[in-house]
Design a protein around this motif. Sequence first.
Motif, PDB file in Angstrom:
ATOM      1  N   ALA A   1       0.852  -1.188   0.000  1.00 51.37           N
ATOM      2  CA  ALA A   1       0.000   0.000   0.000  1.00 51.37           C
ATOM      3  C   ALA A   1       0.884   1.233   0.000  1.00 51.37           C
ATOM      4  N   ARG A   2       0.319   2.335  -0.510  1.00 48.34           N
ATOM      5  CA  ARG A   2       1.076   3.584  -0.530  1.00 48.34           C
ATOM      6  C   ARG A   2       0.130   4.781  -0.474  1.00 48.34           C
ATOM      7  N   THR A   3       0.657   5.863   0.068  1.00 46.27           N
ATOM      8  CA  THR A   3      -0.010   7.162   0.035  1.00 46.27           C
ATOM      9  C   THR A   3       1.043   8.231  -0.150  1.00 46.27           C
ATOM     10  N   THR A   4       0.727   9.227  -0.954  1.00 46.65           N
ATOM     11  CA  THR A   4       1.630  10.362  -1.135  1.00 46.65           C
ATOM     12  C   THR A   4       1.217  11.527  -0.248  1.00 46.65           C
ATOM     13  N   GLN A   5       0.133  11.376   0.490  1.00 46.76           N
ATOM     14  CA  GLN A   5      -0.404  12.433   1.344  1.00 46.76           C
ATOM     15  C   GLN A   5       0.150  12.316   2.756  1.00 46.76           C
ATOM     16  N   THR A   6       0.332  13.464   3.411  1.00 48.28           N
ATOM     17  CA  THR A   6       0.850  13.455   4.779  1.00 48.28           C
ATOM     18  C   THR A   6      -0.109  14.061   5.785  1.00 48.28           C
ATOM     19  N   ASN A   7      -1.057  14.854   5.344  1.00 47.01           N
ATOM     20  CA  ASN A   7      -1.936  15.545   6.288  1.00 47.01           C
ATOM     21  C   ASN A   7      -3.416  15.316   6.029  1.00 47.01           C
ATOM     22  N   ASP A   8      -3.748  14.344   5.184  1.00 48.49           N
ATOM     23  CA  ASP A   8      -5.166  14.045   4.983  1.00 48.49           C
ATOM     24  C   ASP A   8      -5.599  13.012   6.012  1.00 48.49           C
ATOM     25  N   TYR A   9      -6.742  12.443   5.810  1.00 49.50           N
ATOM     26  CA  TYR A   9      -7.264  11.421   6.701  1.00 49.50           C
ATOM     27  C   TYR A   9      -6.278  10.264   6.805  1.00 49.50           C
ATOM     28  N   ARG A  10      -6.250   9.619   7.958  1.00 44.92           N
ATOM     29  CA  ARG A  10      -5.352   8.476   8.181  1.00 44.92           C
ATOM     30  C   ARG A  10      -5.508   7.457   7.060  1.00 44.92           C
ATOM     31  N   PHE A  11      -4.394   7.050   6.475  1.00 41.70           N
ATOM     32  CA  PHE A  11      -4.417   6.029   5.431  1.00 41.70           C
ATOM     33  C   PHE A  11      -4.017   4.692   6.033  1.00 41.70           C
ATOM     34  N   GLU A  12      -4.901   3.707   5.876  1.00 35.92           N
ATOM     35  CA  GLU A  12      -4.637   2.341   6.319  1.00 35.92           C
ATOM     36  C   GLU A  12      -5.122   1.393   5.236  1.00 35.92           C
ATOM     37  N   ALA A  13      -4.342   0.350   4.999  1.00 38.97           N
ATOM     38  CA  ALA A  13      -4.760  -0.732   4.109  1.00 38.97           C
ATOM     39  C   ALA A  13      -4.573  -2.037   4.871  1.00 38.97           C
ATOM     40  N   ASP A  14      -5.623  -2.838   4.917  1.00 39.70           N
ATOM     41  CA  ASP A  14      -5.617  -4.103   5.655  1.00 39.70           C
ATOM     42  C   ASP A  14      -5.713  -5.270   4.684  1.00 39.70           C
ATOM     43  N   PHE A  15      -4.929  -6.321   4.947  1.00 41.15           N
ATOM     44  CA  PHE A  15      -4.883  -7.516   4.113  1.00 41.15           C
ATOM     45  C   PHE A  15      -5.163  -8.734   4.980  1.00 41.15           C
ATOM     46  N   ASP A  16      -6.000  -9.648   4.468  1.00 40.70           N
ATOM     47  CA  ASP A  16      -6.399 -10.798   5.273  1.00 40.70           C
ATOM     48  C   ASP A  16      -6.868 -11.927   4.365  1.00 40.70           C
ATOM     49  N   HIS A  17      -6.981 -13.101   4.943  1.00 36.49           N
ATOM     50  CA  HIS A  17      -7.527 -14.301   4.281  1.00 36.49           C
ATOM     51  C   HIS A  17      -6.827 -14.604   2.958  1.00 36.49           C
ATOM     52  N   LEU A  18      -5.492 -14.601   2.976  1.00 36.08           N
ATOM     53  CA  LEU A  18      -4.715 -14.909   1.776  1.00 36.08           C
ATOM     54  C   LEU A  18      -4.628 -16.425   1.620  1.00 36.08           C
ATOM     55  N   THR A  19      -4.920 -16.897   0.420  1.00 41.40           N
ATOM     56  CA  THR A  19      -4.804 -18.327   0.129  1.00 41.40           C
ATOM     57  C   THR A  19      -4.126 -18.523  -1.218  1.00 41.40           C
ATOM     58  N   LEU A  20      -3.417 -19.613  -1.331  1.00 45.71           N
ATOM     59  CA  LEU A  20      -2.856 -20.052  -2.601  1.00 45.71           C
ATOM     60  C   LEU A  20      -3.132 -21.538  -2.690  1.00 45.71           C
ATOM     61  N   HIS A  21      -3.882 -21.925  -3.715  1.00 47.45           N
ATOM     62  CA  HIS A  21      -4.250 -23.328  -3.915  1.00 47.45           C
ATOM     63  C   HIS A  21      -3.894 -23.751  -5.327  1.00 47.45           C
ATOM     64  N   GLN A  22      -3.586 -25.018  -5.443  1.00 47.74           N
ATOM     65  CA  GLN A  22      -3.435 -25.587  -6.776  1.00 47.74           C
ATOM     66  C   GLN A  22      -4.824 -25.668  -7.386  1.00 47.74           C
ATOM     67  N   ILE A  23      -4.918 -25.392  -8.680  1.00 52.76           N
ATOM     68  CA  ILE A  23      -6.210 -25.522  -9.350  1.00 52.76           C
ATOM     69  C   ILE A  23      -6.099 -26.622 -10.400  1.00 52.76           C
ATOM     70  N   PRO A  24      -7.183 -27.357 -10.601  1.00 54.44           N
ATOM     71  CA  PRO A  24      -7.133 -28.442 -11.588  1.00 54.44           C
ATOM     72  C   PRO A  24      -6.982 -27.893 -12.994  1.00 54.44           C
ATOM     73  N   THR A  25      -6.184 -28.574 -13.785  1.00 49.43           N
ATOM     74  CA  THR A  25      -5.978 -28.143 -15.164  1.00 49.43           C
ATOM     75  C   THR A  25      -6.268 -29.270 -16.147  1.00 49.43           C
ATOM     76  N   THR A  26      -6.915 -30.312 -15.656  1.00 56.28           N
ATOM     77  CA  THR A  26      -7.279 -31.420 -16.530  1.00 56.28           C
ATOM     78  C   THR A  26      -8.684 -31.197 -17.086  1.00 56.28           C
ATOM     79  N   PRO A  27      -8.979 -31.735 -18.232  1.00 55.78           N
ATOM     80  CA  PRO A  27     -10.340 -31.576 -18.764  1.00 55.78           C
ATOM     81  C   PRO A  27     -11.358 -32.243 -17.836  1.00 55.78           C
ATOM     82  N   PRO A  28     -12.547 -31.671 -17.745  1.00 58.27           N
ATOM     83  CA  PRO A  28     -13.576 -32.279 -16.887  1.00 58.27           C
ATOM     84  C   PRO A  28     -13.963 -33.667 -17.409  1.00 58.27           C
ATOM     85  N   THR A  29     -14.353 -34.532 -16.493  1.00 59.54           N
ATOM     86  CA  THR A  29     -14.810 -35.867 -16.872  1.00 59.54           C
ATOM     87  C   THR A  29     -16.326 -35.879 -16.925  1.00 59.54           C
ATOM     88  N   ARG A  30     -16.852 -36.805 -17.649  1.00 61.06           N
ATOM     89  CA  ARG A  30     -18.326 -36.885 -17.781  1.00 61.06           C
ATOM     90  C   ARG A  30     -18.926 -37.695 -16.688  1.00 61.06           C
TER      91      ARG A  30
END
Length: 182
Positions: free
Chosen positions: A153-182
């Motif tokens: 996160a970034r802000t170029t402002q110094t005197n405006d409203y408080r700048f906060e950026a929150d990050f949560d619930h990060l996931t990394l999963h393998q995803i299937p790359t095979t063709p669907p089966t019938r």
Amino acid sequence: MTGENLIANGDMRQARPGAAGPNDLMPAGWEAFRIDPATGLRLVAEPPEGVDYMARVFGGSSTSKTADGGFVQAVGALRSADTYRLTGRVRATWPVDEKHAAMIGYDPTGQTMDPMAATIHWTLLPAVSGLFVDYTSEPIRPKTGQISVWLRARTTQTNDYRFEADFDHLTLHQIPTTPPTR
């Protein structure tokens, strides 16, 4: 998506001590980076219950300084033949504009040293302020045996409203790359 979450402490529930004393907590498993040395970084609990935790990047009027920085994590033991998807949530006190930004990114090369690297795929978020916005990446193929996940996160402002950026619930999963089966 298949299997377990490959990101360590993606829910931000584990803390480690920061450099500024006992009340300075950082998210375990994540490394802090500061492009702007005045950037505030810490692990915070969501009030009033304090049961949900998030990684926070802050600046602006709270520090009277600009800010640009965040957290990075290398996720290893990946196969370059497999495909993965990154998800998470971000909330900021300002929507994206020319003076404020929150970003989630990934680097398929796995490097964690250069937040300005051209290999990082950044997504600017959120379009609204004060609400968590969901993020889902396109399919990711690692170039080597790891990728890196970037929260910034970034802000170029110094005197405006408080700048906060929150990050949560990060996931990394393998995803299937095979063709669907019938």
